[in-house]
Design a protein around this motif. Structure first.
Motif, PDB file in Angstrom:
ATOM      1  N   GLN A   1       0.878  -1.228  -0.212  1.00  0.00           N
ATOM      2  CA  GLN A   1      -0.127   0.019  -0.033  1.00  0.00           C
ATOM      3  C   GLN A   1       0.794   1.153  -0.131  1.00  0.00           C
ATOM      4  N   PRO A   2       0.862   1.954  -1.257  1.00  0.00           N
ATOM      5  CA  PRO A   2       2.132   2.959  -1.048  1.00  0.00           C
ATOM      6  C   PRO A   2       1.595   4.169  -0.524  1.00  0.00           C
ATOM      7  N   PHE A   3       0.257   4.330  -0.249  1.00  0.00           N
ATOM      8  CA  PHE A   3      -0.247   5.527   0.496  1.00  0.00           C
ATOM      9  C   PHE A   3       0.285   5.190   1.991  1.00  0.00           C
ATOM     10  N   ASN A   4       0.442   4.129   2.517  1.00  0.00           N
ATOM     11  CA  ASN A   4       0.734   4.043   3.858  1.00  0.00           C
ATOM     12  C   ASN A   4       2.277   4.455   4.140  1.00  0.00           C
ATOM     13  N   ILE A   5       2.926   3.870   3.186  1.00  0.00           N
ATOM     14  CA  ILE A   5       4.568   4.151   3.004  1.00  0.00           C
ATOM     15  C   ILE A   5       4.883   5.676   2.985  1.00  0.00           C
ATOM     16  N   PHE A   6       3.959   6.442   1.907  1.00  0.00           N
ATOM     17  CA  PHE A   6       3.972   7.820   1.707  1.00  0.00           C
ATOM     18  C   PHE A   6       3.719   8.523   3.213  1.00  0.00           C
ATOM     19  N   GLY A   7       2.586   8.076   3.852  1.00  0.00           N
ATOM     20  CA  GLY A   7       2.428   8.823   4.958  1.00  0.00           C
ATOM     21  C   GLY A   7       3.007   8.558   6.085  1.00  0.00           C
ATOM     22  N   ARG A   8       3.900   7.536   6.262  1.00  0.00           N
ATOM     23  CA  ARG A   8       4.978   7.354   7.262  1.00  0.00           C
ATOM     24  C   ARG A   8       6.171   8.176   6.880  1.00  0.00           C
ATOM     25  N   LEU A   9       6.532   8.187   5.529  1.00  0.00           N
ATOM     26  CA  LEU A   9       7.652   8.947   5.323  1.00  0.00           C
ATOM     27  C   LEU A   9       7.198  10.471   5.510  1.00  0.00           C
ATOM     28  N   LEU A  10       6.241  10.970   5.241  1.00  0.00           N
ATOM     29  CA  LEU A  10       5.588  12.222   5.591  1.00  0.00           C
ATOM     30  C   LEU A  10       5.890  12.651   7.060  1.00  0.00           C
ATOM     31  N   ALA A  11       5.239  11.772   8.001  1.00  0.00           N
ATOM     32  CA  ALA A  11       5.353  11.816   9.223  1.00  0.00           C
ATOM     33  C   ALA A  11       6.898  11.974   9.761  1.00  0.00           C
ATOM     34  N   SER A  12       7.708  11.148   9.316  1.00  0.00           N
ATOM     35  CA  SER A  12       9.195  11.129   9.694  1.00  0.00           C
ATOM     36  C   SER A  12       9.801  12.329   9.175  1.00  0.00           C
ATOM     37  N   ALA A  13       9.400  12.720   8.129  1.00  0.00           N
ATOM     38  CA  ALA A  13       9.763  14.004   7.530  1.00  0.00           C
ATOM     39  C   ALA A  13       9.433  15.289   8.475  1.00  0.00           C
ATOM     40  N   ALA A  14       8.328  15.165   8.940  1.00  0.00           N
ATOM     41  CA  ALA A  14       7.789  16.475   9.693  1.00  0.00           C
ATOM     42  C   ALA A  14       8.746  16.415  10.942  1.00  0.00           C
TER      43      ALA A  14
ATOM     44  N   LEU B   1       6.580  23.101  17.230  1.00  0.00           N
ATOM     45  CA  LEU B   1       5.139  22.630  16.861  1.00  0.00           C
ATOM     46  C   LEU B   1       5.162  21.498  15.849  1.00  0.00           C
ATOM     47  N   LEU B   2       5.893  21.462  15.100  1.00  0.00           N
ATOM     48  CA  LEU B   2       6.172  20.145  14.029  1.00  0.00           C
ATOM     49  C   LEU B   2       6.505  18.995  14.619  1.00  0.00           C
ATOM     50  N   ILE B   3       7.400  19.101  15.696  1.00  0.00           N
ATOM     51  CA  ILE B   3       7.644  17.449  16.410  1.00  0.00           C
ATOM     52  C   ILE B   3       6.531  16.831  16.993  1.00  0.00           C
ATOM     53  N   PRO B   4       5.250  17.295  17.679  1.00  0.00           N
ATOM     54  CA  PRO B   4       4.237  16.570  17.849  1.00  0.00           C
ATOM     55  C   PRO B   4       3.511  16.463  17.118  1.00  0.00           C
ATOM     56  N   ALA B   5       3.233  17.348  15.876  1.00  0.00           N
ATOM     57  CA  ALA B   5       2.271  16.947  14.874  1.00  0.00           C
ATOM     58  C   ALA B   5       2.899  15.791  14.036  1.00  0.00           C
ATOM     59  N   GLY B   6       4.144  15.816  13.605  1.00  0.00           N
ATOM     60  CA  GLY B   6       4.688  14.382  13.214  1.00  0.00           C
ATOM     61  C   GLY B   6       4.641  13.236  13.900  1.00  0.00           C
ATOM     62  N   LEU B   7       4.754  13.436  15.041  1.00  0.00           N
ATOM     63  CA  LEU B   7       4.577  12.191  15.929  1.00  0.00           C
ATOM     64  C   LEU B   7       3.143  11.690  15.915  1.00  0.00           C
ATOM     65  N   TYR B   8       2.079  12.766  16.025  1.00  0.00           N
ATOM     66  CA  TYR B   8       0.870  12.468  15.885  1.00  0.00           C
ATOM     67  C   TYR B   8       0.427  11.652  14.476  1.00  0.00           C
ATOM     68  N   LEU B   9       0.935  12.166  13.481  1.00  0.00           N
ATOM     69  CA  LEU B   9       0.914  11.454  12.205  1.00  0.00           C
ATOM     70  C   LEU B   9       1.412  10.177  12.149  1.00  0.00           C
ATOM     71  N   MET B  10       2.567   9.999  12.859  1.00  0.00           N
ATOM     72  CA  MET B  10       2.891   8.548  12.953  1.00  0.00           C
ATOM     73  C   MET B  10       1.989   7.435  13.324  1.00  0.00           C
ATOM     74  N   VAL B  11       1.543   7.950  14.780  1.00  0.00           N
ATOM     75  CA  VAL B  11       0.625   7.397  15.290  1.00  0.00           C
ATOM     76  C   VAL B  11      -0.597   6.894  14.762  1.00  0.00           C
ATOM     77  N   SER B  12      -1.241   8.049  14.214  1.00  0.00           N
ATOM     78  CA  SER B  12      -2.265   7.670  13.618  1.00  0.00           C
ATOM     79  C   SER B  12      -2.436   6.809  12.359  1.00  0.00           C
ATOM     80  N   SER B  13      -1.126   7.007  11.460  1.00  0.00           N
ATOM     81  CA  SER B  13      -1.016   6.061  10.401  1.00  0.00           C
ATOM     82  C   SER B  13      -0.907   4.603  10.687  1.00  0.00           C
ATOM     83  N   ARG B  14      -0.146   4.550  11.715  1.00  0.00           N
ATOM     84  CA  ARG B  14      -0.034   3.017  12.422  1.00  0.00           C
ATOM     85  C   ARG B  14      -1.246   2.570  13.040  1.00  0.00           C
TER      86      ARG B  14
END
Length: 77
Positions: free
Chosen positions: A4-17, A42-55
């Motif tokens: 699922q490429p969108f899952n990989i893209f989401g995780r990469l986006l979260a890591s980049a944030a 502000l970007l650090i917790p936002a990126g961590l939130y994206l990581m957790v929500s995608s997982r």
């Protein structure tokens, strides 16, 4: 598990944030720039939130597909 490429893209986006957040926070402290430091902070917790929500979404999908695969016709009664 399917590819699922969108899952990989989401995780990469979260890591980049998260990475950008730490970089901006570091730059903010090194240059004494409050705007960069706050933005990085502000970007650090936002990126961590994206990581957790995608997982969490992946785990929920796997759980639902396992429930459907394990259900029998007797369960529908």
């Amino acid at each position: 598990m399917k590819f699922q490429p969108f899952n990989i893209f989401g995780r990469l986006l979260a890591s980049a944030a998260v990475l950008a957040g730490f970089y901006l926070l570091w730059l903010g402290f090194m240059e004494s720039n409050l705007i960069k430091a706050v933005l990085g902070g502000l970007l650090i917790p936002a990126g961590l939130y994206l990581m957790v929500s995608s997982r969490r979404r992946d785990i929920r999908r796997e759980s639902e597909s396992a429930d459907v695969a394990n259900s029998t016709p007797d369960d529908a009664k």
